[in-house]
Design a protein around this motif. Sequence first.
Motif, PDB file in Angstrom:
ATOM      1  N   GLN A 104       4.879 -10.224   7.709  1.00 13.72           N
ATOM      2  CA  GLN A 104       3.996  -9.647   8.718  1.00 13.72           C
ATOM      3  C   GLN A 104       3.175 -10.718   9.447  1.00 13.72           C
ATOM      4  O   GLN A 104       2.778 -10.525  10.590  1.00 13.72           O
ATOM      5  CB  GLN A 104       3.094  -8.550   8.137  1.00 13.72           C
ATOM      6  CG  GLN A 104       2.221  -8.942   6.983  1.00 13.72           C
ATOM      7  CD  GLN A 104       2.847  -8.734   5.626  1.00 13.72           C
ATOM      8  OE1 GLN A 104       3.955  -9.191   5.375  1.00 13.72           O
ATOM      9  NE2 GLN A 104       2.127  -8.076   4.719  1.00 13.72           N
ATOM     10  N   PRO A 109       8.989  -7.188  10.072  1.00 11.37           N
ATOM     11  CA  PRO A 109       8.769  -6.062   9.155  1.00 11.37           C
ATOM     12  C   PRO A 109       9.101  -6.460   7.714  1.00 11.37           C
ATOM     13  O   PRO A 109       9.972  -7.291   7.476  1.00 11.37           O
ATOM     14  CB  PRO A 109       9.734  -4.988   9.661  1.00 11.37           C
ATOM     15  CG  PRO A 109      10.073  -5.381  11.053  1.00 11.37           C
ATOM     16  CD  PRO A 109       9.961  -6.875  11.113  1.00 11.37           C
ATOM     17  N   VAL A 110       8.402  -5.848   6.774  1.00 15.50           N
ATOM     18  CA  VAL A 110       8.526  -6.193   5.352  1.00 15.50           C
ATOM     19  C   VAL A 110       8.824  -4.939   4.535  1.00 15.50           C
ATOM     20  O   VAL A 110       8.304  -3.862   4.816  1.00 15.50           O
ATOM     21  CB  VAL A 110       7.209  -6.828   4.843  1.00 15.50           C
ATOM     22  CG1 VAL A 110       7.207  -6.974   3.329  1.00 15.50           C
ATOM     23  CG2 VAL A 110       6.966  -8.168   5.514  1.00 15.50           C
ATOM     24  N   MET A 144       0.029  -5.328   1.455  1.00 15.58           N
ATOM     25  CA  MET A 144       1.314  -4.625   1.564  1.00 15.58           C
ATOM     26  C   MET A 144       1.171  -3.105   1.680  1.00 15.58           C
ATOM     27  O   MET A 144       2.170  -2.392   1.719  1.00 15.58           O
ATOM     28  CB  MET A 144       2.174  -4.945   0.335  1.00 15.58           C
ATOM     29  CG  MET A 144       2.546  -6.398   0.194  1.00 15.58           C
ATOM     30  SD  MET A 144       3.634  -6.908   1.540  1.00 15.58           S
ATOM     31  CE  MET A 144       4.073  -8.549   1.006  1.00 15.58           C
ATOM     32  N   LYS A 147       3.332  -1.093   4.067  1.00 13.86           N
ATOM     33  CA  LYS A 147       4.728  -1.532   4.139  1.00 13.86           C
ATOM     34  C   LYS A 147       5.584  -0.679   3.205  1.00 13.86           C
ATOM     35  O   LYS A 147       5.143  -0.298   2.124  1.00 13.86           O
ATOM     36  CB  LYS A 147       4.859  -3.007   3.756  1.00 13.86           C
ATOM     37  CG  LYS A 147       3.932  -3.941   4.499  1.00 13.86           C
ATOM     38  CD  LYS A 147       4.169  -3.887   5.988  1.00 13.86           C
ATOM     39  CE  LYS A 147       3.177  -4.775   6.734  1.00 13.86           C
ATOM     40  NZ  LYS A 147       2.954  -4.331   8.090  1.00 13.86           N
ATOM     41  N   HIS A 149       8.207   0.256   0.343  1.00 13.66           N
ATOM     42  CA  HIS A 149       8.469  -0.417  -0.930  1.00 13.66           C
ATOM     43  C   HIS A 149       9.346   0.460  -1.802  1.00 13.66           C
ATOM     44  O   HIS A 149       9.572   1.638  -1.494  1.00 13.66           O
ATOM     45  CB  HIS A 149       7.150  -0.765  -1.640  1.00 13.66           C
ATOM     46  CG  HIS A 149       6.299   0.422  -1.934  1.00 13.66           C
ATOM     47  ND1 HIS A 149       6.342   1.086  -3.140  1.00 13.66           N
ATOM     48  CD2 HIS A 149       5.396   1.076  -1.172  1.00 13.66           C
ATOM     49  CE1 HIS A 149       5.493   2.097  -3.103  1.00 13.66           C
ATOM     50  NE2 HIS A 149       4.902   2.120  -1.916  1.00 13.66           N
TER      51      HIS A 149
END
Length: 154
Positions: A104, A109-110, A144, A147, A149
């Motif tokens: 990021q 994008p993560v 995070m 994001k 996961h």
Amino acid sequence: MSVSPTLQKFLNRGDIPYRLIRHPYAETSLSSAIAAHVPARRMAKGVVLRDDEGFMMAVVPSDRRVDLHAINRQMGRIFSPAAQRDVKILFRDCNRGAVPALGQAYNIPVIWDDHLADEPDCYMEAGDHQDLLCFSQSTFKQVMSEKPHGMISH
């Protein structure tokens, strides 16, 4: 080099607390963990992926491998590992092989692995081969938080 300029700007802008850990020169995230006497499961590595829509970074523990099938299923896309030349361009202020696991900061994008949430702290490359960033578990989860996961490694 210490912390890459792009990463430093991201950390400062977000007022993100971290410790900088110096270690003997090491080429990979796993060897950096060993050199810094950090458990490999606490060392996050960023793996750059690519599909027709662009890039994404998968963040997984350094002692695990990215599960592309799990990522593709979760994201509804078909990723493959990015070419080294692309990684070099995306992370131009980092040494080759010392990509920070904070995509990021580079507008990438993560998606991150749930195994990292179980650890009391998280380490990652700072952009060179001799420095690691260390985040507390709460800081890592905060960075995070928005994001995607899941269990994306094996």
